[in-house]
Design an enzyme around this catalytic site. Structure first.
Site, PDB file in Angstrom:
ATOM      1  N   PRO A   1       1.812   5.907  28.337  1.00  0.00           N
ATOM      2  CA  PRO A   1       2.253   4.375  27.895  1.00  0.00           C
ATOM      3  C   PRO A   1       3.455   3.883  28.662  1.00  0.00           C
ATOM      4  CG  PRO A   1       3.183   6.085  26.556  1.00  0.00           C
ATOM      5  CD  PRO A   1       2.104   6.933  27.679  1.00  0.00           C
ATOM      6  N   MET A   2       3.206   2.607  28.757  1.00  0.00           N
ATOM      7  CA  MET A   2       4.511   1.816  29.409  1.00  0.00           C
ATOM      8  C   MET A   2       5.111   0.926  28.301  1.00  0.00           C
ATOM      9  SD  MET A   2       4.622  -0.333  33.003  1.00  0.00           S
ATOM     10  CE  MET A   2       3.952   1.230  33.683  1.00  0.00           C
ATOM     11  N   PRO A   3       5.885   1.267  27.740  1.00  0.00           N
ATOM     12  CA  PRO A   3       6.559   0.640  26.923  1.00  0.00           C
ATOM     13  C   PRO A   3       7.533  -0.342  26.956  1.00  0.00           C
ATOM     14  CG  PRO A   3       7.543   2.721  26.391  1.00  0.00           C
ATOM     15  CD  PRO A   3       6.432   2.881  27.601  1.00  0.00           C
ATOM     16  N   LEU A   4       7.271  -1.682  26.878  1.00  0.00           N
ATOM     17  CA  LEU A   4       8.258  -2.964  27.132  1.00  0.00           C
ATOM     18  C   LEU A   4       9.153  -3.127  26.172  1.00  0.00           C
ATOM     19  CD1 LEU A   4       9.365  -5.098  29.246  1.00  0.00           C
ATOM     20  CD2 LEU A   4       7.217  -6.347  28.496  1.00  0.00           C
TER      21      LEU A   4
ATOM     22  N   ARG B   1      10.410   0.144  30.020  1.00  0.00           N
ATOM     23  CA  ARG B   1      10.867  -0.819  30.605  1.00  0.00           C
ATOM     24  C   ARG B   1      11.728  -1.679  29.763  1.00  0.00           C
ATOM     25  NH1 ARG B   1       8.766   1.398  34.264  1.00  0.00           N
ATOM     26  NH2 ARG B   1       7.190   0.759  35.614  1.00  0.00           N
TER      27      ARG B   1
END
Length: 82
Positions: free
Chosen positions: A15-18, A55
């Site tokens: 997962p790439m949380p922003l 991020r």
């Protein structure tokens, strides 16, 4: 017999949380840095996301570009000043 800790959930993808935060400009850069670190830690703990994937964007908006109730923050501040 003691219970074993539950394993962290595994995802098939990273997962790439922003996280986007918008503030009225004017805060000290140390405060912003502290905010970023604390939000990063919270997201890491809550989602078990790899640190390098998190991020965070902090936007600072001038008080002349932020309004509530039809008046900018700059106008509200000016009205409060004696």
């Amino acid at each position: 017999m003691p219970r074993r800790a539950q394993p962290k959930p595994r995802l098939k993808w990273n997962p790439m949380p922003l996280v986007e935060i918008t503030l009225i400009e004017g805060r000290d850069t140390d405060l912003i840095g502290n905010l970023i670190r604390q939000v990063h830690e919270t997201v890491r703990n809550a989602l078990h996301a790899p640190e390098e994937n998190i991020r965070i964007i902090v936007r600072e908006v001038p008080p002349t570009h932020w309004a509530a109730g039809g008046r900018t923050i700059a106008e509200r501040r000016a009205a409060e000043t004696p």
